[in-house]
Design a protein around this motif. Structure first.
Motif, PDB file in Angstrom:
ATOM      1  N   VAL A  23       0.840  -1.203   0.000  1.00  0.00           N
ATOM      2  CA  VAL A  23       0.000   0.000   0.000  1.00  0.00           C
ATOM      3  C   VAL A  23       0.874   1.252   0.000  1.00  0.00           C
ATOM      4  CG1 VAL A  23      -1.651   1.314   1.387  1.00  0.00           C
ATOM      5  CG2 VAL A  23      -1.977  -1.137   1.037  1.00  0.00           C
ATOM      6  N   ALA A  24       1.948   1.227   0.794  1.00  0.00           N
ATOM      7  CA  ALA A  24       2.845   2.384   0.855  1.00  0.00           C
ATOM      8  C   ALA A  24       3.501   2.632  -0.501  1.00  0.00           C
ATOM      9  CB  ALA A  24       3.905   2.169   1.930  1.00  0.00           C
ATOM     10  N   MET A  43       2.203   1.902  -3.406  1.00  0.00           N
ATOM     11  CA  MET A  43       1.172   2.417  -4.314  1.00  0.00           C
ATOM     12  C   MET A  43       0.897   3.904  -4.055  1.00  0.00           C
ATOM     13  SD  MET A  43      -1.406  -0.866  -4.379  1.00  0.00           S
ATOM     14  CE  MET A  43      -2.736   0.046  -5.098  1.00  0.00           C
ATOM     15  N   LEU A  44       0.946   4.297  -2.781  1.00  0.00           N
ATOM     16  CA  LEU A  44       0.688   5.693  -2.421  1.00  0.00           C
ATOM     17  C   LEU A  44       1.955   6.554  -2.477  1.00  0.00           C
ATOM     18  CD1 LEU A  44      -1.729   5.144   0.592  1.00  0.00           C
ATOM     19  CD2 LEU A  44      -2.316   5.824  -1.730  1.00  0.00           C
ATOM     20  N   GLN A  45       3.069   5.928  -2.747  1.00  0.00           N
ATOM     21  CA  GLN A  45       4.379   6.578  -2.822  1.00  0.00           C
ATOM     22  C   GLN A  45       4.763   7.216  -1.490  1.00  0.00           C
ATOM     23  OE1 GLN A  45       4.441   9.180  -6.242  1.00  0.00           O
ATOM     24  NE2 GLN A  45       4.354   7.463  -7.669  1.00  0.00           N
ATOM     25  N   TRP A  46       4.451   6.511  -0.408  1.00  0.00           N
ATOM     26  CA  TRP A  46       4.889   6.925   0.925  1.00  0.00           C
ATOM     27  C   TRP A  46       6.164   6.147   1.215  1.00  0.00           C
ATOM     28  CZ3 TRP A  46      -0.308   6.486   4.059  1.00  0.00           C
ATOM     29  CH2 TRP A  46      -1.170   7.497   3.643  1.00  0.00           C
ATOM     30  N   TRP A  47       7.267   6.680   0.792  1.00  0.00           N
ATOM     31  CA  TRP A  47       8.523   5.939   0.836  1.00  0.00           C
ATOM     32  C   TRP A  47       8.998   5.697   2.264  1.00  0.00           C
ATOM     33  CZ3 TRP A  47       8.210   3.899  -3.460  1.00  0.00           C
ATOM     34  CH2 TRP A  47       7.826   4.596  -4.608  1.00  0.00           C
TER      35      TRP A  47
END
Length: 139
Positions: free
Chosen positions: A17-18, A20-24
């Motif tokens: 999920v991270a 996909m959301l680009q929450w690196w």
């Protein structure tokens, strides 16, 4: 073990999920938790393997200390030999087999006669209705 599998599955889902959301930062955190869990599992497995020889040695020492001599084996049971078959025994066995065979033949003949009667009744019924009785029509 089941908790570790559930935690790994959850961290994998969080990492996906991270990504996909680009929450690196969350992806990095999830990857670090997964790798740390794998490292801790490897360390625990190594510790258990290293402690196994001492446990096995202690078990062997206790087993040898509590060892009792084996009980002597029981003498074998006497062998009973049946009397040899006589002519009357063989004749009786043949008569029993013959009676069974004849009984089976009688039942077969009865069932064949019954089916033949049903077939004749069916053919007579078809003749009364006026249907042609050829070999192709007979079931």
């Amino acid at each position: 073990m089941l908790t570790g599998v559930a935690l790994s599955a959850a961290m994998t889902a969080v990492a996906v999920v991270a990504a996909m959301l680009q929450w690196w930062w969350l992806l990095t955190l999830a990857a670090m938790v997964l790798l740390s869990g794998a490292f801790l599992f490897a360390l625990d497995a190594d510790r258990r393997v290293r402690s196994l020889p001492t446990w096995a040695t202690e078990l062997a020492r206790r087993t040898v200390a509590s060892h009792k001599p084996p009980k002597p084996p029981k003498p074998p049971a006497p062998v009973v030999v049946a009397a040899p078959a006589t002519e009357q025994d063989v004749l009786g066995a043949v008569r029993v087999l013959q009676a069974q065979y004849i009984g089976r033949l009688d039942r077969l003949q009865t069932s064949i006669e019954h089916e033949l009667e049903l077939l004749r009744a069916h053919s007579a019924e078809r003749d009364e209705r006026g249907e042609a009785t050829t070999d192709a029509n007979v079931p």
